[in-house]
Design an enzyme around this catalytic site. Structure first.
Site, short mmCIF file in Angstrom:
data_model
loop_
_atom_site.label_atom_id
_atom_site.label_comp_id
_atom_site.label_asym_id
_atom_site.label_seq_id
_atom_site.Cartn_x
_atom_site.Cartn_y
_atom_site.Cartn_z
N ASN A 136 -0.67 -2.71 -5.13
CA ASN A 136 0.47 -2.80 -6.09
C ASN A 136 1.78 -3.00 -5.60
O ASN A 136 2.51 -3.80 -6.28
CB ASN A 136 0.25 -1.75 -7.16
CG ASN A 136 -1.11 -1.69 -7.90
OD1 ASN A 136 -1.67 -2.63 -8.11
ND2 ASN A 136 -1.43 -0.22 -7.94
N ASN A 137 2.07 -2.72 -4.50
CA ASN A 137 3.50 -2.89 -3.96
C ASN A 137 3.91 -4.36 -3.98
O ASN A 137 5.00 -4.86 -4.03
CB ASN A 137 3.64 -2.27 -2.49
CG ASN A 137 3.59 -0.79 -2.62
OD1 ASN A 137 3.80 -0.25 -3.76
ND2 ASN A 137 3.32 -0.15 -1.44
N GLU A 178 -6.11 -6.16 -6.41
CA GLU A 178 -4.70 -6.41 -7.08
C GLU A 178 -4.38 -7.92 -7.47
O GLU A 178 -3.81 -8.50 -8.30
CB GLU A 178 -3.50 -5.88 -6.18
CG GLU A 178 -3.05 -6.82 -4.85
CD GLU A 178 -4.30 -6.95 -4.00
OE1 GLU A 178 -3.70 -7.91 -3.08
OE2 GLU A 178 -4.87 -6.37 -3.82
N ASP A 179 -5.14 -8.76 -6.48
CA ASP A 179 -5.23 -10.27 -6.83
C ASP A 179 -5.71 -10.75 -8.06
O ASP A 179 -5.34 -11.49 -8.93
CB ASP A 179 -5.53 -11.27 -5.61
CG ASP A 179 -6.68 -10.58 -5.31
OD1 ASP A 179 -7.60 -9.69 -5.46
OD2 ASP A 179 -7.25 -11.22 -4.20
N SER A 228 -13.20 -9.34 5.16
CA SER A 228 -14.34 -9.26 6.10
C SER A 228 -14.94 -8.19 6.09
O SER A 228 -15.91 -8.12 6.86
CB SER A 228 -13.61 -9.63 7.29
OG SER A 228 -12.53 -8.44 7.84
#
Length: 326
Positions: free
Chosen positions: A140-141, A253-254, A286
């Site tokens: 989240n940073n 987060e994306d 990956s």
């Protein structure tokens, strides 16, 4: 004589037909251009927030230039390449490096990056370079609010991928036509989980699904433009349980940002065609079971929002100056 006259008449008819064909093609091109403009305008205008209808009105009109926010983790060699490259882009105003490592950046790294930015700056520009130091290691940073951004546009990028400055500038121009929308290079899609019937369950679909169907509903924040206000909304308005979920699972987060923007705008993102140069070799994507984990995130976020806010589309922005085929 009659044959000559007949030939001239045929020539005139052919010329008239050719001119008419050109006019029809020009008319069709004009109609397509007007349709795309209307669609983009509609995207910019159809903004809404399900619980806060005034969210978009309190922010000023976008100013020229953009900020690059680079997410990095223990890959200083890639970070150096990335900063060195993007410092050459003409529209750049500042570079912010999201630093979540336990140890602060070394003096040698800071000195090197400042030297590179100063050396690569053109036309008298003074590009700001800052490290945003975080005490906690959290995905989240990368979306924490940055108070001192002077321009509205944010280009969120990972340290292991590079785009030509021309592609970045084109994406920025597209974003300016719809500044409340996410505009990016890496599209993804969600589908109803047919294996579970019509139960409101979804699956996350990667690049090959987008390639095959031409449809997408997200652009990933590893390479995307969005308005700086979404930093504040992500940190202060979005349900805290979503941030806690991404921190705990170290993923998605994306997707959370895509949900947030779609919930605010009620509109799809815009995919920009661009050539990607991957300079890294490893990452979260990956790891085994990545798609299944992403599907779990999608369904968790749907539960948090009480609905599916993502909107799918097939529109793609292409820089026709550099493409033979659209």
């Amino acid at each position: 004589m009659r044959d000559r006259r007949t030939a001239m008449q045929r020539f005139r008819q052919g010329a008239i037909s050719a001119v008419g064909s050109v006019k029809i093609k020009l008319l069709l091109c004009s109609c397509i251009a007007l349709s795309v403009f209307a669609l983009v305008s509609r995207t910019a205008d159809s903004m809404r927030w399900s619980r806060r209808t005034d969210t978009l009105d309190i922010y000023p009109v976008s100013r020229r230039g953009y900020n690059i926010v680079i997410n990095t983790w223990k890959r200083n060699d890639l970070l150096k390449q990335s900063v060195s490259h993007y410092a050459l882009c003409s529209g750049l105003d500042s570079i912010h490096i999201v630093w979540s490592e336990p140890d602060p950046p070394s003096e040698s790294l800071i000195k090197f990056l400042h030297h590179v930015v100063h050396s690569n700056s053109r036309d008298g520009r003074k590009i700001v370079l800052k490290f945003d130091i975080n005490k906690e290691d959290s995905l989240n940073n990368r979306f924490k609010e940055i108070k001192d951004l002077k321009t509205d546009a944010v280009f969120s990028i990972d340290d292991d991928i590079i785009f030509p400055c021309s592609s970045v500038e084109f994406a920025f121009n597209v974003w300016q036509s719809a500044p409340d929308t996410m505009v990016g290079f890496v599209p993804r899609m969600h589908w109803i989980d047919q294996s579970k019937g019509n139960t409101g369950s979804y699956v996350y679909a990667g690049w090959w699904s987008v390639w095959w169907t031409g449809t997408y509903s997200m652009v990933l924040s590893k390479a995307a433009f969005f308005h700086k206000k979404y930093f504040s909304l992500y940190t202060n308005e979005m349900p805290a349980s979503i941030r806690e979920f991404t921190t705990k699972n170290r993923n998605c987060e994306d997707i959370a940002m895509s949900f947030l923007v779609a919930n605010v705008t009620g509109s799809p993102p815009i995919w920009v065609k661009g050539k990607i140069f991957e300079i890294g070799s490893t990452g979260i994507s990956s790891l085994g079971g990545h798609t299944e984990k992403r599907s779990q995130c999608v369904n968790r976020f749907v539960m948090e929002y009480g609905r599916m806010p993502l909107v799918s589309t097939s529109m793609k922005a292409v820089d026709s100056r550099n493409s033979w085929f659209w």
